[in-house]
Design a protein around this motif. Structure first.
Motif, short mmCIF file in Angstrom:
data_model
loop_
_atom_site.label_atom_id
_atom_site.label_comp_id
_atom_site.label_asym_id
_atom_site.label_seq_id
_atom_site.Cartn_x
_atom_site.Cartn_y
_atom_site.Cartn_z
N THR A 1 8.67 4.34 -22.40
CA THR A 1 8.40 5.07 -21.15
C THR A 1 6.93 5.41 -21.00
OG1 THR A 1 8.97 7.15 -22.24
CG2 THR A 1 10.70 6.08 -20.93
N THR A 2 6.17 5.40 -22.08
CA THR A 2 4.73 5.70 -22.00
C THR A 2 3.88 4.45 -21.72
OG1 THR A 2 4.61 5.45 -24.39
CG2 THR A 2 4.84 7.69 -23.53
N ASP A 3 4.48 3.28 -21.81
CA ASP A 3 3.75 2.03 -21.61
C ASP A 3 3.49 1.75 -20.14
OD1 ASP A 3 3.97 1.54 -24.32
OD2 ASP A 3 5.60 0.09 -24.13
N LYS A 4 2.46 0.92 -19.91
CA LYS A 4 2.34 0.27 -18.60
C LYS A 4 3.41 -0.80 -18.60
CE LYS A 4 -2.42 0.78 -17.26
NZ LYS A 4 -3.52 0.09 -16.64
N LEU A 5 4.21 -0.86 -17.57
CA LEU A 5 5.28 -1.85 -17.51
C LEU A 5 4.78 -3.05 -16.73
CD1 LEU A 5 6.74 0.86 -18.23
CD2 LEU A 5 8.75 -0.18 -17.27
N GLN A 6 3.97 -3.86 -17.38
CA GLN A 6 3.31 -4.99 -16.74
C GLN A 6 4.24 -6.20 -16.65
OE1 GLN A 6 -0.57 -5.65 -16.57
NE2 GLN A 6 -0.75 -3.47 -16.23
N CYS A 7 4.39 -6.69 -15.44
CA CYS A 7 5.18 -7.89 -15.19
C CYS A 7 4.32 -8.86 -14.40
CB CYS A 7 6.44 -7.56 -14.40
SG CYS A 7 7.60 -6.51 -15.30
N LYS A 8 4.77 -10.11 -14.32
CA LYS A 8 4.04 -11.13 -13.58
C LYS A 8 4.91 -11.68 -12.46
CE LYS A 8 0.28 -13.64 -15.37
NZ LYS A 8 -0.34 -14.55 -16.21
N PHE A 9 4.32 -11.79 -11.28
CA PHE A 9 4.98 -12.39 -10.12
C PHE A 9 4.42 -13.79 -9.92
CE2 PHE A 9 4.71 -13.20 -5.46
CZ PHE A 9 6.07 -13.25 -5.19
N HIS A 10 5.32 -14.76 -9.74
CA HIS A 10 4.91 -16.15 -9.51
C HIS A 10 5.47 -16.61 -8.17
CE1 HIS A 10 3.93 -16.29 -13.80
NE2 HIS A 10 5.13 -15.79 -14.03
N LEU A 11 4.62 -17.23 -7.37
CA LEU A 11 5.03 -17.78 -6.08
C LEU A 11 4.67 -19.26 -6.09
CD1 LEU A 11 6.10 -17.34 -3.18
CD2 LEU A 11 3.72 -16.89 -2.51
N LYS A 12 5.70 -20.11 -5.93
CA LYS A 12 5.49 -21.56 -5.98
C LYS A 12 5.68 -22.18 -4.60
CE LYS A 12 6.71 -25.81 -8.25
NZ LYS A 12 7.58 -26.55 -9.12
N ASN A 13 4.78 -23.10 -4.25
CA ASN A 13 4.89 -23.91 -3.05
C ASN A 13 5.64 -25.18 -3.46
OD1 ASN A 13 4.56 -25.69 -0.93
ND2 ASN A 13 2.34 -25.48 -0.81
N ASN A 14 6.90 -25.29 -3.03
CA ASN A 14 7.72 -26.44 -3.41
C ASN A 14 7.55 -27.63 -2.47
OD1 ASN A 14 9.07 -25.01 -5.55
ND2 ASN A 14 10.18 -23.91 -3.97
N ASP A 15 6.75 -27.46 -1.43
CA ASP A 15 6.60 -28.48 -0.40
C ASP A 15 5.47 -29.46 -0.77
OD1 ASP A 15 7.08 -29.80 1.97
OD2 ASP A 15 6.87 -28.02 3.23
N GLN A 16 5.30 -30.48 0.06
CA GLN A 16 4.24 -31.45 -0.13
C GLN A 16 3.09 -31.19 0.84
OE1 GLN A 16 6.05 -35.32 0.10
NE2 GLN A 16 7.37 -34.91 -1.66
N VAL A 17 3.06 -29.96 1.38
CA VAL A 17 2.04 -29.54 2.33
C VAL A 17 1.39 -28.27 1.80
CG1 VAL A 17 1.70 -28.71 4.71
CG2 VAL A 17 3.38 -30.49 4.25
N ASP A 18 0.09 -28.07 2.07
CA ASP A 18 -0.59 -26.83 1.69
C ASP A 18 -0.20 -25.72 2.66
OD1 ASP A 18 -1.82 -28.44 -0.16
OD2 ASP A 18 -3.80 -28.38 0.79
N TYR A 19 -0.15 -24.48 2.15
CA TYR A 19 0.16 -23.31 2.98
C TYR A 19 -0.82 -22.19 2.66
CZ TYR A 19 4.64 -25.42 4.17
OH TYR A 19 5.60 -26.27 4.64
N SER A 20 -0.94 -21.26 3.61
CA SER A 20 -1.66 -20.01 3.40
C SER A 20 -0.63 -18.90 3.52
CB SER A 20 -2.75 -19.83 4.46
OG SER A 20 -3.75 -20.81 4.31
#
Length: 194
Positions: free
Chosen positions: A42-61
Motif C-alpha cells: 500500500t505504500t508503493d507507487k502502483l506503476q502500470c504500463k498502458f499499451h495502445l496498438k495500431n492493428n491497421d495498415q494505415v497510420d493514425y493520430s
C-alpha cells in the motif's frame, strides 16, 4: 446507446464545430493492454504500463486526452478490489480549447505506443487485497497526420471516436504501515487546511 449520445454531446460541447463522428462499428483498428507487477504494498507507487496498438495498415493520430497516454487525468480505467468497482478520485483536466496537433500522438501501421502511470494517483489502493484493472475509454483518432490542422483555409480533419477496452489484469496489494493517498484525497486535504 444513451451512453454514446452523452459522449457525443459532451464532445460536441468540448470541440465546438469540429468534425467528430462516433465510430459505432466493431472496430479492431486499435487494441489496448495493461501490464502491472503481480504484487504491490500500500505504500508503493502502483506503476502500470498502458499499451495502445495500431492493428491497421494505415497510420493514425490519436488524441492523448482522456487516456492513460497523458497519465490519469480522467476516468479511463475500470479498477476493482475484491470484485467491487473503485471510483475515480484523481484530478480532471479542465479544457476550454480544441486540441492542437501537439495533443495527438502518431501511431504508425502495426506500431504500439506505451505510457507508464501510477494507479494509486487516481484510485484508492489503501486496502490490502486482490485488484483488477482494465482500460475502458473513448479514443478519438484521425487517419494519418494531424499536422497543419486548425490552419485557416485548410479543410478540417475528420476525427472519429471509438470505445476501447482491454483485458483485465490482476494484482495483489499487501498492507504495510502507512499508505499513499490519491490526488483527489490530497487536494481535499489541502482545501481543508486552507
Amino acid at each position: 446507446m444513451m451512453t454514446f449520445m452523452c459522449i457525443l454531446l459532451i464532445l460536441g460541447l468540448v470541440h465546438g464545430d469540429e468534425n467528430v463522428e462516433f465510430d459505432a462499428s466493431e472496430s479492431t483498428i486499435f487494441s489496448a493492454s495493461i501490464d502491472c507487477p503481480s504484487r504491490f504494498k500500500t505504500t508503493d507507487k502502483l506503476q502500470c504500463k498502458f499499451h495502445l496498438k495500431n492493428n491497421d495498415q494505415v497510420d493514425y493520430s490519436v488524441l492523448k486526452w482522456r487516456t492513460p497516454l497523458e497519465q490519469l487525468t480522467s476516468d479511463c480505467l475500470t479498477v476493482t478490489c475484491k470484485g467491487k468497482k473503485i471510483q475515480y478520485d484523481g484530478i480532471y483536466m479542465k479544457r476550454r480549447m480544441t486540441p492542437g496537433p501537439d495533443q495527438f500522438l502518431s501511431i504508425g501501421a502495426g506500431q504500439t505506443v506505451s505510457s507508464t502511470f501510477d494507479v494509486s494517483d487516481a484510485y484508492d489502493m489503501t486496502k490490502a487485497g486482490a485488484y483488477s484493472i482494465a482500460a475502458d475509454l473513448y479514443l478519438e483518432y484521425a487517419v494519418g497526420s494531424v499536422k497543419g490542422m486548425n490552419v485557416p483555409g485548410k479543410p478540417g480533419i475528420q476525427k472519429k471516436i471509438t470505445h476501447l477496452s482491454s483485458p483485465a489484469v490482476r494484482f495483489q496489494v499487501a498492507r504495510r504501515g502507512s499508505f499513499k493517498r490519491t490526488l483527489g484525497q490530497r487536494a481535499r486535504s489541502l482545501e481543508g487546511e486552507n
